[in-house]
Motif scaffolding. Structure first.
Motif, PDB file in Angstrom:
ATOM      1  N   MET A 169      27.249  37.123  41.609  1.00 50.66           N
ATOM      2  CA  MET A 169      28.606  37.092  41.075  1.00 50.66           C
ATOM      3  C   MET A 169      29.432  38.232  41.676  1.00 50.66           C
ATOM      4  O   MET A 169      28.920  39.325  41.899  1.00 50.66           O
ATOM      5  N   ILE A 170      30.676  37.938  41.946  1.00 49.53           N
ATOM      6  CA  ILE A 170      31.578  38.889  42.594  1.00 49.53           C
ATOM      7  C   ILE A 170      32.691  39.246  41.612  1.00 49.53           C
ATOM      8  O   ILE A 170      33.396  38.352  41.129  1.00 49.53           O
ATOM      9  N   ALA A 171      32.829  40.515  41.295  1.00 51.08           N
ATOM     10  CA  ALA A 171      33.926  40.944  40.425  1.00 51.08           C
ATOM     11  C   ALA A 171      35.033  41.527  41.296  1.00 51.08           C
ATOM     12  O   ALA A 171      34.758  42.201  42.288  1.00 51.08           O
ATOM     13  N   VAL A 172      36.272  41.236  40.913  1.00 54.47           N
ATOM     14  CA  VAL A 172      37.412  41.700  41.705  1.00 54.47           C
ATOM     15  C   VAL A 172      38.434  42.356  40.777  1.00 54.47           C
ATOM     16  O   VAL A 172      38.909  41.716  39.829  1.00 54.47           O
ATOM     17  N   LEU A 173      38.754  43.610  41.032  1.00 56.05           N
ATOM     18  CA  LEU A 173      39.833  44.267  40.287  1.00 56.05           C
ATOM     19  C   LEU A 173      41.158  43.887  40.933  1.00 56.05           C
ATOM     20  O   LEU A 173      41.329  44.071  42.141  1.00 56.05           O
ATOM     21  N   CYS A 174      42.072  43.395  40.118  1.00 54.12           N
ATOM     22  CA  CYS A 174      43.251  42.730  40.680  1.00 54.12           C
ATOM     23  C   CYS A 174      44.577  43.218  40.129  1.00 54.12           C
ATOM     24  O   CYS A 174      44.745  43.338  38.911  1.00 54.12           O
ATOM     25  N   GLY A 175      45.528  43.405  41.032  1.00 53.83           N
ATOM     26  CA  GLY A 175      46.932  43.451  40.688  1.00 53.83           C
ATOM     27  C   GLY A 175      47.502  42.054  40.906  1.00 53.83           C
ATOM     28  O   GLY A 175      46.848  41.069  40.559  1.00 53.83           O
ATOM     29  N   GLY A 176      48.699  41.993  41.541  1.00 50.48           N
ATOM     30  CA  GLY A 176      49.358  40.695  41.679  1.00 50.48           C
ATOM     31  C   GLY A 176      49.196  40.022  43.024  1.00 50.48           C
ATOM     32  O   GLY A 176      48.134  39.478  43.337  1.00 50.48           O
ATOM     33  N   VAL A 177      50.245  40.086  43.852  1.00 49.85           N
ATOM     34  CA  VAL A 177      50.318  39.258  45.054  1.00 49.85           C
ATOM     35  C   VAL A 177      49.158  39.504  46.028  1.00 49.85           C
ATOM     36  O   VAL A 177      48.507  38.567  46.481  1.00 49.85           O
ATOM     37  N   GLY A 178      48.883  40.788  46.345  1.00 45.53           N
ATOM     38  CA  GLY A 178      47.802  41.090  47.289  1.00 45.53           C
ATOM     39  C   GLY A 178      46.452  40.623  46.767  1.00 45.53           C
ATOM     40  O   GLY A 178      45.628  40.078  47.508  1.00 45.53           O
TER      41      GLY A 178
END
Lengths: 323, 323
Positions: free
Chosen positions: A1-10
């Motif tokens: 499993m891959i976790a991704v910390l995210c903002g918006g567009v990028g």
């Protein structure tokens, strides 16, 4: 499993790239909600919506946010009332805010509604708000005012000098269900090329998140949002400088070094790789500008490789030609 | 000053007629809010909006409610979420609900927002919600269910048998600022041709309103919403019957007799005038069907005459040719 910390567009583009190269059901996005705001009584969650619309292929390609083929009749009609119209709410986009608000007014958590909205758009990627509790990014300006994120970002077009950033409510916020579990068990934790201060910063401010990341630092791979000294979008470069850092790949590395083991920097910054390593962060050079879905997928593969997930190293990962 | 007790479409047309024949600044509309509802987190006030849009000349002439030249993109997008779409919210109409909700979430009362919205549309008639406190009309159906007004009226298209009506919250509600003052000092109190049970009923259920009307009964002139045994619009006729009355001009007279001194009935019901008088209500026969602005103005003049305000009898009233 891959976790991704995210903002918006990028982050949305990074997730789209990942979605194209691994089983989307193996991706968990932990999304910034520090930008969330109440507008005309509606609960608006810009980063979650940008990601949802992007992964569904429904995002407005010209802006990177909002829906394609959108109309703005409600917004136009709001002008009559002298109401806020600098936040551009499209008519179809309004449905998302209406649905979310209606559900939350009846007691549903943001997590639950986010999952419902993702399902309605047919997403397989799992979207988690960083917290179901309110955390609000507020910017202290050089002129002594303090403004909410959307006022800074949209109304003032982030062209004012920022002296301080705080995440109101963060100390009392709990990570949303699944967040710590995902970060604790992911094979790789990706920090998307989002603004490190106002997009990744709020996620880190939720108690428990930074601790897990620090403990798993070797598995954390970030993508620099700064390319050749500039941000592709938004105020990341000037915020880094205004808050005492440097708008460069090494500046990003120093900012994130306590919990990021590897930083992927753009080929344009290859000559700064040694400085990144000097900050104690392993450096990988790759093309990071996601100008097309193909480039986003190529970056996704580079990120996975940087995290030790290459061809055959993960049951769920599929690989294509090398970047 | 002329006070008018108002439901939705019929009342809006009556007010438009009055507005055409007297100084609109002398008209105070006291409007039913028992139909108000929260939808997708928005505060929706159908009768107030119908009146506002009608007096502003912006109402959809085909329906009598909603805005003309309206689009429904938000509503269409709500279908994706499986949200309620039987309540037809138009995109431009949404702006009104958004503005009202945003203001109320910040602490403004319904009265204050109603005045702001009326001003934004350039109205001179003064619109008062009957109460700033929540009063919600609920219908007990013959099948034992109890439903909210909009579910009965819009979703079920009022084609179910009603056994009981109650006005939830009415006992605790206070009249909105200005309501009792307007009713206490008006030269004439007009009861618009609205549904006596579910449009006028909630207003009467607000403590203090019925008392003022009873005390000033001689100045109260109602227009029958029943013409030739039928309602021009909505379930007034069947509700009168289902709740033990009669769908006729005399039936309306008996229902309203405790606080209405004069009932204007349609020419089609001229042969029932004696029965109206038998109910203790003075009867005036006039054309009551407001099929055009001219007919609405003619009815307005007839109502004013019935209340003793004719040519020259009121400083503010202007009269035209006799009906």
């Amino acid at each position: 499993m891959i976790a991704v910390l995210c903002g918006g567009v990028g982050a949305a583009r990074m997730l789209a790239g990942l979605q194209a190269v691994v089983d989307p059901g193996e991706i968990v996005a932990v999304v910034n909600t520090g930008d969330d705001t109440e507008l005309h009584g509606l609960y608006v969650s810009p980063d979650l919506d940008t990601i949802t619309y992007t992964l569904a292929g429904a995002v407005n390609p010209a802006t990177g946010w909002g829906l394609t083929d959108e109309s703005f009749h409600a917004l136009q009609a709001l002008e009559r009332y002298g109401a806020i119209t600098w936040f551009r709410l499209g008519d179809s986009d309004l449905a998302t805010h209406l649905y979310r608000t209606g559900r939350m007014r009846k007691g549903a958590t943001l997590s639950v509604v986010t999952a419902e909205i993702a399902r309605a758009w047919g997403l397989s990627v799992r979207l988690l708000p960083m917290s179901d509790d309110p955390v609000r990014t507020r910017l202290g300006l050089a002129d002594q005012r303090e403004v909410a994120f959307q006022e800074y970002f949209v109304k003032l077009r982030h062209s004012v000098v920022v002296a301080a950033v705080r995440f109101e409510g963060a100390a009392q916020a709990r990570p949303a269900p699944g967040v710590l579990e995902a970060l604790g068990s992911a094979q790789i934790i990706v920090v998307a090329p989002s603004n490190p201060i106002v997009s990744i910063g709020p996620i880190l401010a939720v108690p428990g998140v930074a601790e897990v990341l620090r403990a798993r630092r070797d598995m954390v791979v970030a993508v620099s949002p700064i390319v050749a000294g500039a941000a592709l979008k938004g105020p990341a470069a000037r915020l880094l400088v205004e808050l005492g850092g440097e708008a460069s790949a090494p500046g990003v590395a120093r900012f994130l070094s306590s919990f990021v083991g590897t930083l992927v920097i753009d080929e344009a910054d290859a000559d700064r790789a040694a400085e990144v390593e000097l900050a104690g962060v392993h450096c990988v050079v790759a093309p990071t500008v996601m100008g097309s879905p193909e480039l986003a997928a190529r970056l996704a593969r580079a990120v996975l490789r940087a995290g030790g997930i290459g061809a055959g190293s993960s049951g769920s990962a599929t690989t294509g030609p090398e970047a």
